[in-house]
Design a protein around this motif. Structure first.
Motif, PDB file in Angstrom:
ATOM      1  N   VAL A 187     -32.387   2.810  40.826  1.00  0.00           N
ATOM      2  CA  VAL A 187     -30.711   2.981  41.121  1.00  0.00           C
ATOM      3  C   VAL A 187     -29.947   4.151  40.138  1.00  0.00           C
ATOM      4  CG1 VAL A 187     -28.793   1.741  41.560  1.00  0.00           C
ATOM      5  CG2 VAL A 187     -30.951   0.579  42.103  1.00  0.00           C
ATOM      6  N   THR A 188     -30.232   4.112  39.182  1.00  0.00           N
ATOM      7  CA  THR A 188     -29.641   4.655  38.269  1.00  0.00           C
ATOM      8  C   THR A 188     -30.154   5.705  37.807  1.00  0.00           C
ATOM      9  OG1 THR A 188     -29.824   2.613  36.130  1.00  0.00           O
ATOM     10  CG2 THR A 188     -29.701   5.124  35.755  1.00  0.00           C
ATOM     11  N   ALA A 189     -31.693   6.683  38.428  1.00  0.00           N
ATOM     12  CA  ALA A 189     -32.004   8.197  38.288  1.00  0.00           C
ATOM     13  C   ALA A 189     -31.528   8.609  40.379  1.00  0.00           C
ATOM     14  CB  ALA A 189     -33.872   7.455  38.933  1.00  0.00           C
ATOM     15  N   GLY A 190     -31.087   7.544  40.799  1.00  0.00           N
ATOM     16  CA  GLY A 190     -30.142   8.117  42.136  1.00  0.00           C
ATOM     17  C   GLY A 190     -28.950   8.807  41.754  1.00  0.00           C
ATOM     18  N   ARG A 191     -28.896   8.035  40.825  1.00  0.00           N
ATOM     19  CA  ARG A 191     -27.334   8.455  41.063  1.00  0.00           C
ATOM     20  C   ARG A 191     -27.106   9.790  39.701  1.00  0.00           C
ATOM     21  NH1 ARG A 191     -25.027   1.741  39.521  1.00  0.00           N
ATOM     22  NH2 ARG A 191     -25.018   1.487  41.231  1.00  0.00           N
ATOM     23  N   HIS A 192     -28.584  10.384  39.200  1.00  0.00           N
ATOM     24  CA  HIS A 192     -28.475  11.607  38.426  1.00  0.00           C
ATOM     25  C   HIS A 192     -29.514  12.074  38.983  1.00  0.00           C
ATOM     26  CE1 HIS A 192     -26.805   7.857  35.679  1.00  0.00           C
ATOM     27  NE2 HIS A 192     -26.060   9.094  34.952  1.00  0.00           N
ATOM     28  N   ALA A 194     -28.727  14.339  40.538  1.00  0.00           N
ATOM     29  CA  ALA A 194     -28.910  16.246  41.233  1.00  0.00           C
ATOM     30  C   ALA A 194     -28.782  17.338  39.457  1.00  0.00           C
ATOM     31  CB  ALA A 194     -26.316  16.361  41.307  1.00  0.00           C
ATOM     32  N   GLN A 195     -28.764  16.007  38.455  1.00  0.00           N
ATOM     33  CA  GLN A 195     -29.199  16.705  37.204  1.00  0.00           C
ATOM     34  C   GLN A 195     -30.779  16.720  36.964  1.00  0.00           C
ATOM     35  OE1 GLN A 195     -27.458  13.744  34.525  1.00  0.00           O
ATOM     36  NE2 GLN A 195     -28.813  15.277  32.546  1.00  0.00           N
ATOM     37  N   LEU A 196     -31.550  15.604  37.917  1.00  0.00           N
ATOM     38  CA  LEU A 196     -32.442  15.601  37.412  1.00  0.00           C
ATOM     39  C   LEU A 196     -33.384  16.724  38.015  1.00  0.00           C
ATOM     40  CD1 LEU A 196     -33.025  11.852  37.699  1.00  0.00           C
ATOM     41  CD2 LEU A 196     -33.395  13.292  35.924  1.00  0.00           C
ATOM     42  N   GLU A 197     -32.478  16.373  39.115  1.00  0.00           N
ATOM     43  CA  GLU A 197     -33.775  17.872  40.216  1.00  0.00           C
ATOM     44  C   GLU A 197     -33.135  19.347  39.322  1.00  0.00           C
ATOM     45  OE1 GLU A 197     -35.210  17.872  42.971  1.00  0.00           O
ATOM     46  OE2 GLU A 197     -34.541  15.853  43.542  1.00  0.00           O
ATOM     47  N   ALA A 198     -32.074  19.482  38.464  1.00  0.00           N
ATOM     48  CA  ALA A 198     -31.309  20.561  37.904  1.00  0.00           C
ATOM     49  C   ALA A 198     -32.863  21.165  37.032  1.00  0.00           C
ATOM     50  CB  ALA A 198     -30.036  20.611  37.787  1.00  0.00           C
ATOM     51  N   THR A 199     -33.694  20.267  36.672  1.00  0.00           N
ATOM     52  CA  THR A 199     -34.779  20.398  35.571  1.00  0.00           C
ATOM     53  C   THR A 199     -35.810  21.393  35.766  1.00  0.00           C
ATOM     54  OG1 THR A 199     -35.633  18.444  36.586  1.00  0.00           O
ATOM     55  CG2 THR A 199     -34.149  18.648  34.543  1.00  0.00           C
ATOM     56  N   VAL A 200     -35.732  21.161  37.265  1.00  0.00           N
ATOM     57  CA  VAL A 200     -37.004  22.419  38.002  1.00  0.00           C
ATOM     58  C   VAL A 200     -37.147  23.419  37.563  1.00  0.00           C
ATOM     59  CG1 VAL A 200     -38.379  22.639  39.974  1.00  0.00           C
ATOM     60  CG2 VAL A 200     -37.747  20.285  40.034  1.00  0.00           C
ATOM     61  N   GLY A 201     -35.766  24.342  37.272  1.00  0.00           N
ATOM     62  CA  GLY A 201     -35.823  24.786  36.555  1.00  0.00           C
ATOM     63  C   GLY A 201     -35.450  25.624  34.916  1.00  0.00           C
ATOM     64  N   ALA A 207     -37.209  18.797  30.968  1.00  0.00           N
ATOM     65  CA  ALA A 207     -37.093  18.093  31.866  1.00  0.00           C
ATOM     66  C   ALA A 207     -37.486  16.585  31.335  1.00  0.00           C
ATOM     67  CB  ALA A 207     -37.913  17.929  32.803  1.00  0.00           C
ATOM     68  N   ASP A 208     -38.116  16.570  30.549  1.00  0.00           N
ATOM     69  CA  ASP A 208     -38.698  15.123  29.127  1.00  0.00           C
ATOM     70  C   ASP A 208     -36.892  14.757  28.990  1.00  0.00           C
ATOM     71  OD1 ASP A 208     -40.423  13.673  27.785  1.00  0.00           O
ATOM     72  OD2 ASP A 208     -40.192  14.417  26.324  1.00  0.00           O
ATOM     73  N   ARG A 209     -36.562  15.629  27.772  1.00  0.00           N
ATOM     74  CA  ARG A 209     -35.052  15.011  27.526  1.00  0.00           C
ATOM     75  C   ARG A 209     -34.341  14.253  28.565  1.00  0.00           C
ATOM     76  NH1 ARG A 209     -30.862  16.127  26.380  1.00  0.00           N
ATOM     77  NH2 ARG A 209     -30.117  17.744  27.738  1.00  0.00           N
ATOM     78  N   ARG A 210     -33.907  14.891  29.163  1.00  0.00           N
ATOM     79  CA  ARG A 210     -33.297  14.878  30.688  1.00  0.00           C
ATOM     80  C   ARG A 210     -33.390  13.006  31.730  1.00  0.00           C
ATOM     81  NH1 ARG A 210     -29.809  19.308  33.946  1.00  0.00           N
ATOM     82  NH2 ARG A 210     -29.560  20.700  31.769  1.00  0.00           N
ATOM     83  N   LEU A 211     -35.205  13.047  31.648  1.00  0.00           N
ATOM     84  CA  LEU A 211     -35.658  12.122  32.164  1.00  0.00           C
ATOM     85  C   LEU A 211     -35.291  11.328  31.173  1.00  0.00           C
ATOM     86  CD1 LEU A 211     -38.367  13.605  33.356  1.00  0.00           C
ATOM     87  CD2 LEU A 211     -37.190  11.915  35.151  1.00  0.00           C
ATOM     88  N   ARG A 212     -35.628  11.049  29.954  1.00  0.00           N
ATOM     89  CA  ARG A 212     -36.024   9.806  29.276  1.00  0.00           C
ATOM     90  C   ARG A 212     -34.283   9.529  28.552  1.00  0.00           C
ATOM     91  NH1 ARG A 212     -40.404  11.804  25.039  1.00  0.00           N
ATOM     92  NH2 ARG A 212     -39.757   9.731  23.843  1.00  0.00           N
TER      93      ARG A 212
END
Length: 302
Positions: A187-192, A194-201, A207-212
């Motif tokens: 649920v928390t990941a789903g709320r973030h 947009a931030q997570l999808e932006a890590t693709v580029g 991505a590791d920093r944002r995920l953790r």
């Protein structure tokens, strides 16, 4: 229906490369039919699609896709199959690893760019048996996913849209056998999202920093996601139940390993440590089982 034919620049094992995305034999989003074709549903750019991928004569790969996301999915197929993978600098000297590298030349690390798909599946697999994780994935997709477009194998579904994961009631997670800690993390990941999808580029390190930074996502989950989404050939699944023992057994003959020993043994292959693990597992270099299997828990009656 859209079609595409692609010729890889080198050998590619289609089944082995794509099977890392299959979550159990009854995965509603991934099936292999009697002809050896891979059927995979996805949401590239948020639009649902089904893709059927097969190896054709002459080393070519054919892909057929259906649904609103068909064109984007076909564009991504070469990346799924390692078109952007770079094996330069990987020169294994250990006999077991060198032999595996020679025996499985089609072993490549693909990248999907599909963050939420890989993240939800990895969270479901945190600290539980594979059976528990696969059961939860199957039940959630069958209830909240949409029917797969195209003439797919029976009961295939498309993963729910990214923001829907945050809206699934806790009771439905419970009914799927997903414990409260894992459901809160999803649920928390789903709320973030947009931030997570932006890590693709942005690359694997960012991505590791944002995920953790998301509560409930640690080293293991981040590595599992980056391996699949970013094609990170160096992302080691530290904290895995069986991987340290497999690496230790393959490279030293010891039946028992640890994360510390695994990282020490893999250090000569920095930049390709995940690739080394994949090859060792493909070669079957795992210690024999000596204890009972972990029990499969069921939260639904609790």
């Amino acid at each position: 229906m859209l079609e595409r034919t692609w010729r890889p620049r080198g050998p590619v094992d289609v089944l082995a490369t794509l099977s890392v995305h299959q979550r159990g034999p009854s995965d509603p989003a991934f099936q292999i039919d009697a002809r050896g074709r891979v059927w995979r549903t996805c949401r590239p750019g948020g639009d649902p699609a089904t893709v059927c991928i097969a190896r054709a004569a002459g080393g070519e790969v054919t892909a057929t896709a259906w649904g609103p996301g068909a064109a984007a999915a076909l564009d991504a197929v070469p990346r799924w199959l390692g078109a952007e993978d770079d094996v330069a600098g990987f020169a294994p000297e250990h006999p077991v690893l060198a032999e595996a590298f020679h025996r499985f030349p089609g072993t490549v690390i693909g990248r999907t760019g599909l963050v939420m798909e890989a993240l939800v599946a990895a969270i479901l697999e945190q600290k539980v048996t594979g059976t528990e994780a696969y059961r939860g994935w199957m039940r959630l997709l069958r209830k909240f996913g949409e029917p797969a477009p195209g003439p797919t194998p029976a009961r295939m579904r498309v993963i729910p849209p990214a923001d829907l994961w945050a809206k699934i009631p806790s009771w439905d997670y419970h009914q799927a056998g997903v414990g409260p800690q894992r459901s809160r993390t999803i649920v928390t990941a789903g709320r973030h999202v947009a931030q997570l999808e932006a890590t693709v580029g942005l690359g694997s390190a960012e991505a590791d920093r944002r995920l953790r930074a998301i509560p409930g996502i640690g080293v293991w989950t981040s590595a599992e996601v980056r391996q699949r989404v970013f094609g990170d050939a160096d992302a080691v699944s530290v904290g895995d139940y069986g991987l340290p023992h497999a690496v230790a057994y393959a490279l030293t003959g010891s039946r028992r390993g640890s994360d510390e020993l695994m990282l020490e043994l893999l250090e000569p292959y920095r930049g390709h440590r995940h690739r080394a693990c994949v090859l060792l597992l493909r070669a079957g270099a795992t210690p024999p089982r000596r204890g009972p299997r972990a029990p499969v828990r069921d939260y639904r009656g609790m």
